[in-house]
Write an enzyme that holds these catalytic residues in place. Structure first.
Site, PDB file in Angstrom:
ATOM      1  N   HIS A   1       0.662  -1.362  -0.463  1.00 54.15           N
ATOM      2  CA  HIS A   1       0.091   0.338  -0.120  1.00 54.15           C
ATOM      3  C   HIS A   1       0.720   1.812  -0.330  1.00 54.15           C
ATOM      4  O   HIS A   1       0.942   1.874   0.521  1.00 54.15           O
ATOM      5  CB  HIS A   1      -1.264  -0.215   1.353  1.00 54.15           C
ATOM      6  CG  HIS A   1      -2.323   1.447   1.113  1.00 54.15           C
ATOM      7  ND1 HIS A   1      -3.085   0.926   1.689  1.00 54.15           N
ATOM      8  CD2 HIS A   1      -1.687   2.178   0.947  1.00 54.15           C
ATOM      9  CE1 HIS A   1      -4.121   1.881   1.897  1.00 54.15           C
ATOM     10  NE2 HIS A   1      -3.333   2.815   0.706  1.00 54.15           N
TER      11      HIS A   1
ATOM     12  N   LEU B   1       2.640   6.217  -5.489  1.00 45.55           N
ATOM     13  CA  LEU B   1       3.903   7.204  -5.995  1.00 45.55           C
ATOM     14  C   LEU B   1       3.390   8.366  -6.837  1.00 45.55           C
ATOM     15  O   LEU B   1       4.496   8.555  -7.419  1.00 45.55           O
ATOM     16  CB  LEU B   1       4.095   5.322  -7.238  1.00 45.55           C
ATOM     17  CG  LEU B   1       4.917   4.229  -6.686  1.00 45.55           C
ATOM     18  CD1 LEU B   1       5.433   3.162  -7.486  1.00 45.55           C
ATOM     19  CD2 LEU B   1       6.174   4.989  -5.139  1.00 45.55           C
TER      20      LEU B   1
ATOM     21  N   ASN C   1      -4.311   6.358  -7.117  1.00 46.98           N
ATOM     22  CA  ASN C   1      -5.003   7.582  -6.928  1.00 46.98           C
ATOM     23  C   ASN C   1      -4.147   8.441  -7.801  1.00 46.98           C
ATOM     24  O   ASN C   1      -3.736   9.473  -7.345  1.00 46.98           O
ATOM     25  CB  ASN C   1      -5.933   7.962  -5.938  1.00 46.98           C
ATOM     26  CG  ASN C   1      -4.645   8.194  -4.988  1.00 46.98           C
ATOM     27  OD1 ASN C   1      -3.623   7.518  -5.003  1.00 46.98           O
ATOM     28  ND2 ASN C   1      -4.291   9.310  -3.817  1.00 46.98           N
TER      29      ASN C   1
ATOM     30  N   ASN D   1      -5.065   9.971   6.957  1.00 46.84           N
ATOM     31  CA  ASN D   1      -6.593   9.053   6.933  1.00 46.84           C
ATOM     32  C   ASN D   1      -6.516   7.593   6.808  1.00 46.84           C
ATOM     33  O   ASN D   1      -6.361   7.119   5.492  1.00 46.84           O
ATOM     34  CB  ASN D   1      -7.470   9.861   5.899  1.00 46.84           C
ATOM     35  CG  ASN D   1      -8.414   9.806   5.483  1.00 46.84           C
ATOM     36  OD1 ASN D   1      -9.384   8.923   6.383  1.00 46.84           O
ATOM     37  ND2 ASN D   1      -9.894   9.899   4.635  1.00 46.84           N
TER      38      ASN D   1
ATOM     39  N   ASP E   1       1.131   2.840   3.289  1.00 44.27           N
ATOM     40  CA  ASP E   1      -0.090   3.422   3.112  1.00 44.27           C
ATOM     41  C   ASP E   1       1.292   5.161   2.638  1.00 44.27           C
ATOM     42  O   ASP E   1       0.366   6.074   3.262  1.00 44.27           O
ATOM     43  CB  ASP E   1      -0.699   3.954   3.958  1.00 44.27           C
ATOM     44  CG  ASP E   1      -1.927   5.193   3.178  1.00 44.27           C
ATOM     45  OD1 ASP E   1      -1.999   5.181   2.090  1.00 44.27           O
ATOM     46  OD2 ASP E   1      -2.813   5.645   4.265  1.00 44.27           O
TER      47      ASP E   1
END
Lengths: 307, 423
Positions: free
Chosen positions: B57, B60, B91, B275, B302
């Site tokens: 997770h 980049l 995303n 988040n 993350d």
């Protein structure tokens, strides 16, 4: 004051709060005499940088500065311009480059004054940041209480209203606890955030319990613009079940003061009878506001004692 | 190449042995191997060799947000952090919701040639939550999973369809669990510290209700599901109970959820904004317990690098995320292994073997015939985190100045040294 900035009462030691109130009282006496010609801030400049609408607080700071001889510039930025345009950090650097001495900032977001204070050499005064603090409001409330009762210690203050969204409630809680008062609170559960009890407030289960034996009953503004999420069904229902009225005041001490930081929604937080009643100090709070802001500007800008 | 005298973390044991690497594979695991003529010898006495770390997770940022990070800088950060494989979320701009973008990311990763870059495709087109993205095509282009990243697919029927359709292609949904109507623009955990700072809170329930929904879907459809970055005590419990009754659920958490609680937001330091938000101390302890008892299968970063301008603003306006690749291993080793929560084998499972199993990708174990993806660390070296020394473009870390144990010395991918610590 030891620090460069006044960001909140959470960080301010009791003795500095006391010092501000003592000087504020002197300023209030001067204002009552009509003496508005101090020169303490002559040669200094104050910028009020308001990212939220305000008439009362901005005018109060402006007059406080002018009564002491400062040059004042007002900047109003709409909240929407926070999201676009120049960043707060860049705005602060620009004002610093202009050799400005004090920035009074109001901002819709908690912690914005802290960010500005880290960025600029100027003194920063928090005039209300989001749901965080509004130190000058709490100081003026305490000044009014101290003038009426001679001291803060031992007072019982009941706060009713939109506590969740209120920076006033928190600054009052921090300041009043430091000076030895008791603070009780009551509001719909949707408007009571977690943790206030750990910060020293007594969270009550009825308005009667909150007001029982109180020296001061303080209503907080229901911020209509913040109630879209359905925190309560209607203003009428709020007034009926949560507002302060004459009946409720019977639970308070005889002659208990009625206070409100304004602007008041008449008949919602407080009935008109209470707003205009004998023990209402709402107008006196406004005078305390100018006085205490004169004290803040004086003590922040005086030469720091080198320890 | 011959790796000599290292402490090697094997599947169920840890022992001092040698490793011979040939043609990119681990050819032999045996004590006292004799160097062949011309063979490179890496003396790793005092060092520990892990199966190459896998971070399932990361972000980049390329294509689209190269100011924050690009595939090259992200891969440099990855190998410096000991990672041999990283899986990047969709995303980007444009969103990785089609085979062209997925294929670009995969090929760019190969061009950079440091660690293995495994793209994750979006669940819906444009991450809009309306229509399924071409899952089959993305899988064919190299996507190892699908995820809506940063949000949940709010439409539960669409989510069910995504899980079913993805299963036809042998890939899973990785679920960011957040009910947006509950988080409602909040920026920190709802609790004592949100009240203290006046910052808008996010109830734990915002995460929990979506974890519960996705577990219900997986259970009802008898399909696997993976829950991303678990941060709440109640979320850990939901997953624990689901596993106990046989639901095919796996879950990950991040170093910041076991290293920090929400008291650090009191400074308004925007590097603490992430988040899901940093939670209370009881949640932090529950995440650690979840790692210990196996409820939480994987540790991921993350990794969310941001430009300084994205963070040097009001807390509400700051971007969510922590740049995590360069501190993850040391945080996990220091806070979980040295404190006795996990053994070295368990750490290797959480950071290598389990992510490989969850995604059905190669790697995850040191055994003969396996790819020579290896992470070599000095576990006794204490070092100080210095964000200015990050090779990631994102210097956004709440761990700056922390003293940690466990320093990456070498990272090998397919038998080639891709990172060697510079003294």
């Amino acid at each position: 004051m030891k620090e460069k900035d006044l960001l909140g009462l959470l960080e301010l030691p009791a003795e500095e709060i006391d010092e501000l109130l003592t000087l504020g009282m002197k300023m209030k006496e001067r204002l009552r005499r009509g003496d508005k010609s101090l020169t303490t801030l002559a040669g200094k400049s104050v910028v009020t940088l308001f990212y939220e609408n305000s008439t009362r607080t901005r005018t109060s700071f402006e007059l406080a500065a002018k009564f002491m001889g400062a040059q004042v510039v007002n900047i109003s930025a709409s909240s929407s311009s926070v999201q676009k345009g120049e960043t707060l950090v860049d705005t602060g650097k620009t004002l610093d480059a202009m050799k400005n001495d004090v920035i009074v900032i109001r901002h819709p977001m908690g912690g914005a004054p802290h960010l500005l204070a880290k960025t600029v050499k100027a003194h920063v005064v928090n005039a209300g940041d989001g749901m965080n603090e509004h130190p000058s409001q709490a100081l003026l409330d305490m000044l009014t209480m101290r003038e009426n009762f001679g001291k803060i210690e031992g007072l019982k203050v009941a706060i009713l209203g939109d506590i969740r969204h209120s920076r006033v409630a928190k600054s009052n809680l921090f300041g009043l606890k430091k000076l030895g008062a008791e603070v009780s609170m009551y509001a719909p559960k949707t408007l009571i955030p977690e943790g206030l009890d750990k910060m020293g407030a007594k969270i009550c289960s009825s308005r009667e319990e909150a007001v029982e034996g109180a020296d001061v009953v303080m209503g907080l503004r229901i911020q209509l613009e913040r109630q879209k999420g359905g925190n309560f069904p209607s203003l009428g229902e709020y007034a009926k079940y949560y507002g302060a009225n004459e009946e409720l005041m019977k639970y308070a001490k005889k002659g208990a003061l009625v206070m409100h930081p304004g602007p008041v929604n008449r008949g919602v937080e407080l009935t008109c009878g209470l707003i205009d009643g004998e023990t209402s100090r709402i107008e006196d709070q406004v005078l305390s506001g100018v006085a205490v802001r004169m004290a803040i500007l004086t003590l922040l800008t005086e030469e720091k004692r080198v320890c | 190449m011959l790796i000599k005298n290292a402490q090697v973390v094997l599947k169920n044991t840890v022992k001092v042995t040698d490793l011979r690497i040939e043609a990119g594979k681990i050819q032999r695991i045996k004590k006292d191997l004799i160097p062949k003529k011309g063979e490179t010898v890496l003396n790793c006495e005092g060092f520990t060799v892990f199966p190459g770390l896998v971070d399932m997770h990361v972000h980049l940022r390329e294509p689209g947000f190269e100011r924050k990070e690009d595939i090259a800088s992200g891969c440099r950060a990855a190998v410096k952090g000991g990672f041999t494989q990283i899986c990047c979320m969709p995303n980007t701009e444009p969103v990785a919701d089609n085979k062209v973008v997925v294929s670009y990311i995969k090929h760019r990763g190969e061009e950079v040639g440091l660690c293995k870059v495994r793209p994750i495709g979006a669940i819906t087109k444009g991450q809009k939550g309306e229509d399924l993205a071409p899952i089959g095509g993305m899988k064919a282009a190299g996507a190892v999973a699908i995820s809506e990243d940063g949000k949940s697919v709010a439409n539960s029927k669409l989510m069910a369809n995504a899980m079913q359709y993805a299963s036809d292609f042998g890939i899973k949904c990785l679920c960011h669990c957040e009910d947006a109507t509950l988080s409602d623009g909040g920026v920190v955990n709802e609790g004592f510290y949100s009240t203290l700072t006046g910052l808008k809170g996010i109830l734990r329930a915002a995460e929990d209700v979506m974890i519960a929904r996705d577990i219900c879907l997986a259970e009802n459809l008898s399909l696997p599901v993976h829950i991303c970055h678990v941060s709440t005590k109640s979320g850990v419990q939901l997953i624990r109970e689901a596993k106990a009754r046989g639901v095919q659920v796996t879950a990950e958490t991040c170093p910041h959820y076991f290293a920090l609680n929400d008291s650090v937001i009191a400074s308004y330091d925007t590097n603490t904004k992430v988040n899901p938000p940093l939670r209370a101390e009881e949640d932090r302890l529950a995440v650690i317990e979840g790692l210990r008892d196996g409820t939480l299968d994987a540790i991921v970063t993350d990794h969310a690098p941001h430009h300084e301008d994205d963070k040097n603003v009001e807390y509400n306006l700051a971007a969510f995320g922590i740049s995590g690749l360069e501190t993850s291993f040391a945080l996990a080793y220091t806070l979980l292994v040295r404190s006795g929560v996990l053994g070295l084998n368990a750490l290797a499972k959480k950071m290598s073997e389990n992510p490989c199993k969850i995604l059905s990708i190669e790697g995850g174990a040191i055994e003969e015939g396996a790819p020579a993806d290896l992470t070599i660390a000095d576990l006794n070296e204490e070092w100080k985190v210095d964000k200015n020394k990050f090779v990631s473009k994102g210097k956004n870390t709440p761990f700056d100045g922390w003293k940690l144990f466990g320093k990456i010395k070498y990272t090998l991918v397919d038998g080639t040294i891709k990172y060697e610590e510079q003294k």
